[in-house]
Design a protein around this motif. Structure first.
Motif, mmCIF file in Angstrom:
data_model
loop_
_atom_site.group_PDB
_atom_site.id
_atom_site.type_symbol
_atom_site.label_atom_id
_atom_site.label_comp_id
_atom_site.label_asym_id
_atom_site.label_seq_id
_atom_site.Cartn_x
_atom_site.Cartn_y
_atom_site.Cartn_z
ATOM 1 N N UNK A 16 -2.740 0.751 -0.189
ATOM 2 C CA UNK A 16 -2.881 -0.505 0.539
ATOM 3 C C UNK A 16 -3.676 -1.523 -0.270
ATOM 4 N N UNK A 17 -3.475 -2.788 0.049
ATOM 5 C CA UNK A 17 -4.261 -3.869 -0.545
ATOM 6 C C UNK A 17 -5.703 -3.750 -0.094
ATOM 7 N N UNK A 18 -6.615 -3.811 -1.052
ATOM 8 C CA UNK A 18 -8.044 -3.917 -0.769
ATOM 9 C C UNK A 18 -8.634 -4.916 -1.747
ATOM 10 N N UNK A 126 -1.378 -7.989 -4.811
ATOM 11 C CA UNK A 126 -1.817 -7.366 -6.046
ATOM 12 C C UNK A 126 -0.635 -6.776 -6.808
ATOM 13 N N UNK A 127 -0.770 -6.761 -8.125
ATOM 14 C CA UNK A 127 0.127 -6.005 -8.994
ATOM 15 C C UNK A 127 -0.739 -5.029 -9.774
ATOM 16 N N UNK A 128 -0.312 -3.774 -9.824
ATOM 17 C CA UNK A 128 -1.066 -2.733 -10.515
ATOM 18 C C UNK A 128 -0.180 -2.135 -11.602
ATOM 19 N N UNK A 138 1.247 -4.674 -3.909
ATOM 20 C CA UNK A 138 0.534 -4.501 -2.632
ATOM 21 C C UNK A 138 0.343 -5.868 -1.993
ATOM 22 N N UNK A 139 0.508 -5.926 -0.682
ATOM 23 C CA UNK A 139 0.328 -7.180 0.047
ATOM 24 C C UNK A 139 -0.747 -7.008 1.113
ATOM 25 N N UNK A 183 0.121 -5.671 4.690
ATOM 26 C CA UNK A 183 -0.266 -4.259 4.611
ATOM 27 C C UNK A 183 0.857 -3.344 4.141
ATOM 28 N N UNK A 184 1.781 -3.888 3.370
ATOM 29 C CA UNK A 184 2.817 -3.050 2.779
ATOM 30 C C UNK A 184 2.568 -2.877 1.283
ATOM 31 N N UNK A 185 3.237 -1.911 0.677
ATOM 32 C CA UNK A 185 3.146 -1.681 -0.752
ATOM 33 C C UNK A 185 4.437 -1.052 -1.240
ATOM 34 N N UNK A 186 4.690 -1.175 -2.539
ATOM 35 C CA UNK A 186 5.871 -0.573 -3.159
ATOM 36 C C UNK A 186 5.473 -0.058 -4.551
#
Length: 200
Positions: A16-18, A126-128, A138-139, A183-186
Motif C-alpha cells: 500500500x501507499x505510505x 508512488x513508483x518503486x 501504488x496509489x 489504496x490500490x497497487x500493482x
C-alpha cells in the motif's frame, strides 16, 4: 441509484501507499519539469536494458534513457494525467525519494497543477523500482476531474505499450470514469524484450 465504487482486495504482490515524507529525501529541482537522480543499482528494464539513473517528471512518472541518443526511450507512467501540464502552469506538491540497495521509491505527495481552474485535482502515488527490473505502482488518496484521463503503465516514446494497469477502475491502463484508484497497487514483472506482465 448509482452504487458506491467497490475497493478491490489488495494484491499480495505489492504494498500500500505510505508517505515517505519523514524518511525520504526531498527531490531537489522537482519544481522544474523533469529532474534526474542516480540509482544505487542498475535497473534492468524489461529484461533487455540496464539504466543507472532515472528522470522524474514532476506530475506523472519516471523516464529512462537519453532522448537525444535513443529513438524510443522508456518511461513508467505512474499516474499520467492526460492534460497539458507544461509551462506556464504552476506546480504544487512535493516529491520524495527513498533509496537503498534493494529498491528505489519515488513518491509524489499532494501533487497538483495550479492551472487556475476549479477542477478537483490532487494526487498521491508512488513508483518503486527493483534491481531485477520489477516495478510497482501504488496509489494513495486522490481526485481528478472526470473530463480527464489517467494513464498508468509503461511504454516508450514511440508509443509502444509495454504494459498497463488492469482491474477496476482501469481499462487497458487507462481510467476514463473519474474514479481514482485509492489504496490500490500493482506489481509488474519483465517478460523479456522490454515488455512487462502485471502480477495479479
Amino acid at each position: 441509484p448509482p452504487t458506491e465504487p467497490v475497493e478491490l482486495p489488495k494484491s499480495s504482490h505489492c504494498s500500500s501507499f505510505e508517505s515517505i515524507s519523514t524518511i525520504g529525501s526531498l527531490v531537489e529541482g522537482a519544481n522544474s519539469r523533469v529532474t534526474s537522480i542516480n540509482l544505487p543499482f542498475s535497473f534492468n528494464w524489461g529484461g533487455s536494458k540496464n539504466f543507472s539513473y532515472v528522470e522524474i517528471h514532476r506530475f506523472s512518472g519516471i523516464f529512462m534513457g537519453d532522448d537525444e541518443t535513443e529513438a524510443c526511450y522508456q518511461g513508467i507512467a505512474a499516474n499520467m494525467l492526460l492534460i497539458d501540464f507544461g509551462p506556464p502552469r504552476a506546480y504544487k506538491g512535493t516529491i520524495y525519494s527513498l533509496e537503498n540497495e534493494n529498491s528505489v521509491t519515488i513518491s509524489w505527495e499532494g501533487v497538483q497543477a495550479d492551472d487556475g481552474s476549479n477542477d478537483p485535482y490532487f494526487m498521491n502515488f508512488q513508483a518503486v523500482l527493483y534491481p531485477n527490473g520489477n516495478f510497482e505502482l501504488r496509489w494513495g488518496e486522490g481526485a481528478f476531474a472526470s473530463t480527464y484521463q489517467i494513464l498508468s503503465g509503461a511504454s516508450d516514446t514511440c508509443r509502444n505499450i509495454r504494459t498497463g494497469a488492469t482491474g477496476y477502475p482501469f481499462q487497458f491502463g487507462v481510467i476514463t470514469n473519474g474514479i481514482y484508484p485509492t489504496n490500490q497497487c500493482r506489481m509488474f514483472v519483465p517478460d523479456g524484450d522490454g515488455f512487462y506482465t502485471e502480477q495479479n
